[in-house]
Design an enzyme around this catalytic site. Structure first.
Site, short mmCIF file in Angstrom:
data_model
loop_
_atom_site.label_atom_id
_atom_site.label_comp_id
_atom_site.label_asym_id
_atom_site.label_seq_id
_atom_site.Cartn_x
_atom_site.Cartn_y
_atom_site.Cartn_z
CG HIS A 181 -3.99 4.65 4.13
ND1 HIS A 181 -3.96 3.42 3.13
CD2 HIS A 181 -5.08 5.34 4.08
CE1 HIS A 181 -5.23 3.29 2.58
NE2 HIS A 181 -5.69 4.48 2.88
CG ASP A 202 -1.77 1.20 1.36
OD1 ASP A 202 -1.85 2.03 0.56
OD2 ASP A 202 -2.28 1.33 2.70
#
Lengths: 554, 554
Positions: free
Chosen positions: A368, A195
């Site tokens: 994140h 990611d």
């Protein structure tokens, strides 16, 4: 020729959202995620964006299954469009209970998809999907019950992180499987797909647990109601509001359709816990003294239809924002929403509320990983090949830089965009020259793909300049103009104030057509449109869309 | 009744930009700044926004003069619309040399404003404008030669900071007049009007001088060309590029009309210094080896017409971005521009350039004071009354909170919005119930104010949904429909793919009008429009604008 593994991103690499990765081996395809993207500022009128499904449509028979890493829209939102149309509705779907719960709720709005096959999985388990053995890895993200994947093939193991952060102190549930990631790394990882969303952010993303002290201070000081706006799927945040409310003797009510619905699913699955009597109906809560009430609402991104926007506009059916209310935006604006959120804040302040939002207080953290976590992921898994996924080009490049800093050879870092094809053997990784169809498919209303570049360009012209329609009366017998054309405009000028302008434009057309020798219908139309386009540009320096139609006179 | 001082903001309080403050005393008006605002995301097609000049127009004879605090568009951009129309072109304008240079360049595009009267002033000087004695105060901002104002009246001294930060180590020129501010504070300040733009930001805004080490590192490591994008008016940044280029043996060339123009004015006035031979023509620079060249360009905000956007799109006449180029965005996106800037970055990366932008490196600092500087301003000037200016409501409120923390009584903090009227005596400050006309006047093309709420609403519908025009053939003699209507659409659906939809819509209208008893023209139009609106919503879940016109048949 030895069997190879092909990895093909259909969405999520080069643009944020509509995540979809394909893994191909031995003639079978594993689909990972099926997301949508929210439209960018210039995708006028578009409700949501899908990836191109062309490649999948042509190979539907080869699809072994769909794995969903977590229940966010950019990972599940495409399913109603994919199933039953592109792929058989019976294509098996694998996901954790919360993801499946959200998928079930979504598909229930599409009765034709009643027969879908949902397989519940959990971190730690391994499932066989076609030629792939897929182990689900415990990760942490801004929605509970997310997983990463270890996809095992005879060529080696591919790790796909899904969306993640490394959360050491989760508010609820367990943390990431650091040890298992390390074990897989020690055993050998052929490729890591990780990611990239936070790859430009230095340091380590703060833990969700830093929110509690900030909430405590606000709950301690607030004299009136507390309204917390956040994402419906950010259940750890909802949990923290509940926890703070318990500590400070308030009840919690929910506002907004998706907040109520998601919370319901999460409670059933044990992802949200509230002592008896703390969660109350909104109507009940509003009867209590203000200092006993906390409300969790949707709309933190300024979405005009969400509950908080209706409160800001004074159109919410139940909640009227007033002096004494403390409103927390427990979120940060997603890029593109900054202006809308700023306006929302200003409107709520104008109604007398006290507004608290980052950076005024630590009331939000990202879901994140930041740079240090991304380095940790690479260091734990020690992949031979590295593929940054989930991000704009800028994020993928920033992530690639980190990988280089950690000593991964440049030639082993594969920068891919949607539609690229990566071919892996046990020893080699090769970006093929070949590309598969990729790009944005616009969904507007019930139409999928019937709004494209040309329609958007027309909308841009219309949205910025409006249009003028000239209805030109022509004598059918002679082709001569029979009178001044009627001009109808929308979105161009405030006509009541510019009647002179429209009069002169009509005069100009009449004069030109009376004097000219133009008699053919299409020539009359072209002449009128050209003349009016020039006239209005000269007069206003604007370029409205100009259309002419002929009406017959006799 | 004793004479009072009235302060009336026409722009800049409640929305960012179009700054304009009025000071009224003894029947005379002093205007401070005449700015424009850049349109917000939903002001479709609008080029720029002016404040309402109504109040000034009615009192033009009372205006003693216009003072400009600095040369940014949100402080000078309104002058071409104000002068000659609202106020006599001969209204005296006071400003520092750089501000006047930029104003002169701007007005030269409006030949009817040849006769304007510009008075050059400098920090430290005092000028009499009507009943006001105005001292110009040295402040620092992101454009050189900015000033604050000490406006002296028999009631007391008003300090207006203008846009400012407290820059201890300016790259060029001298720093803020800390001592003079303190002296004025010691002598007594009736009211402080202070820039609120950075009031949500903790700490102290970093000095412009922190940029130099970041530039040095980039200039040292870059193998190819260096392209620095920033604001044309951010002359200290341009100076820093020149300085870094000198240190690292590169020449500097300028790209973009406003960059070339502003730099020229600044050099003439001594605000920019380059050793002989360092500043070269862009064409010349491009003939040199890449590692000898630095280019400063406009377009750091993603403006589609600016030089950097053209480079990103591959349409710049001279510069083709290529592998080896290092591009620095020496700026941060202004709210609303985030998505455009992100897209610009991605496009440039796709062309092979290395992109450097905040927060990847310290290549930008703000020009506005952060909280510690705002506290210092209040502490130096020790005002009796405090008025936060220049900011959205959220910024004004954040600034008011700081003032309360410093011990200014809540009742002495005056939260005003555009159109509010503050009446000051030597002892009292009172927000009047009265309001003067205030709001946004849209400029589009050459039209001022002819695009308002209704036109914008039409543009929104057209921009999101397009339109469908039905041309309905009616027999003049009987009022009966003579055939299927012709449907013309723009921005609605991609017609070639949806011919069926348009056919069925035309059929539906024909059937309804054939069967019905409607014969009157307006009734036919209403019926057609209503029917098509419903038909298209049922079929597509979209709401295009629908118009019907009647054409006669015989």
């Amino acid at each position: 020729m030895a069997e190879t593994l092909r990895i093909i991103p259909l969405g999520g690499l080069g643009e944020v959202g509509k995540n979809m990765l394909l893994f191909e081996y031995a003639g079978r395809i594993l689909v990972v995620d099926a997301g949508i993207m929210f439209p960018e500022f210039d995708m006028l009128g578009v409700d949501l964006v899908l990836p191109y499904y062309t490649y999948l449509r042509e190979r539907a028979a080869e699809v072994a299954g769909i794995i969903i890493t977590h229940g966010h829209e950019d990972h599940i939102g495409g399913l109603p469009y994919l199933l039953g149309d592109v792929l058989p509705a019976s294509t098996p779907i694998y996901g954790t209970p919360l993801a499946l719960g959200l998928i079930r709720a979504k598909l229930s709005e599409h009765p034709q998809l009643n027969g879908v096959v949902l397989h519940s999985v959990a971190a730690g388990q391994t499932t066989t999907v076609g030629p792939f053995e897929v182990e689900f890895l415990a990760i942490t993200h801004s929605i509970p019950d997310g997983v990463g994947l270890a996809i095992k093939t005879p060529l080696g193991t591919i790790i796909h992180t899904g969306d993640f952060k490394f959360e050491y102190t989760p508010v609820r549930g367990s943390g990431p499987g650091f040890a298992r990631l390390g074990q897989l790394g020690a055993q050998g990882v052929l490729a890591l797909l990780s990611d990239s969303t936070g790859a430009e952010r230095a340091g380590h993303t703060p833990s969700e647990s830093v929110i509690a002290p900030a909430f405590d201070q606000i709950f301690r000081e607030a004299q009136g109601r507390i309204i917390v706006a956040t994402f419906a799927s950010l259940l750890s945040r909802v949990q923290q509001v509940i926890d703070a409310a318990v500590r400070h003797h308030r009840v919690v009510a929910l506002a907004g359709y998706s907040m109520v619905k998601t919370t319901e699913i999460a409670r059933e699955l044990g992802h949200l816990e509230a002592p008896e009597g703390v969660l109350v109906d909104l109507g009940e809560a509003l009867k209590l003294p203000d200092n006993r009430v906390a409300i969790v609402t949707t709309g933190s991104q300024g979405q005009p239809e969400a509950a908080l926007a209706r409160m800001a506009d004074g159109t919410h059916r139940q909640i009227e924002v007033k002096r004494g209310d403390t409103i927390i935006l427990s979120s940060t604006p997603i890029p593109g929403n900054e202006e809308g959120v700023a306006r929302l804040i200003n409107k709520l302040i104008a109604r007398g509320a006290e507004l608290i939002y980052p950076p005024l207080a630590d009331v939000h953290v990202s879901g994140h990983a930041s740079q240090e976590e991304l380095k940790l992921m690479i260091s734990l898994t020690r992949p031979k090949f590295f593929v940054p996924v989930h991000g704009e080009l800028r994020h993928l490049h920033a992530h690639a830089r980190l990988a280089r800093e950690l000593g991964i050879p440049t030639e082993n870092i594969l920068l891919m965009e949607d539609g690229a094809v990566l071919e892996l053997s046990a020893q080699r990784a090769k970006l093929k020259k070949e590309r598969v169809p990729a790009g944005d498919v616009y969904v507007h209303g019930s139409g999928v793909g019937d709004v494209g570049r040309q329609v958007i360009a027309e909308r841009e012209t219309l949205g910025n300049n409006g249009f003028v329609l000239a209805v030109v009366p022509i004598r059918a017998a002679t082709g001569e103009i029979a009178g001044k054309p009627e001009l109808i405009s929308r979105g161009f000028v405030f006509v009541r104030e510019r009647t002179d302008l429209m009069e002169r434009a009509a005069d100009a057309v009449y004069r030109a057509l009376s004097e000219g020798k133009v008699r053919q219908r299409q020539a009359i139309i072209d002449r009128t449109q050209g003349l009016l386009t020039r006239f209005f540009f000269d007069e206003t320096k604007r370029k409205p869309m100009v259309l002419a139609v002929i009406t017959n006179c006799d």
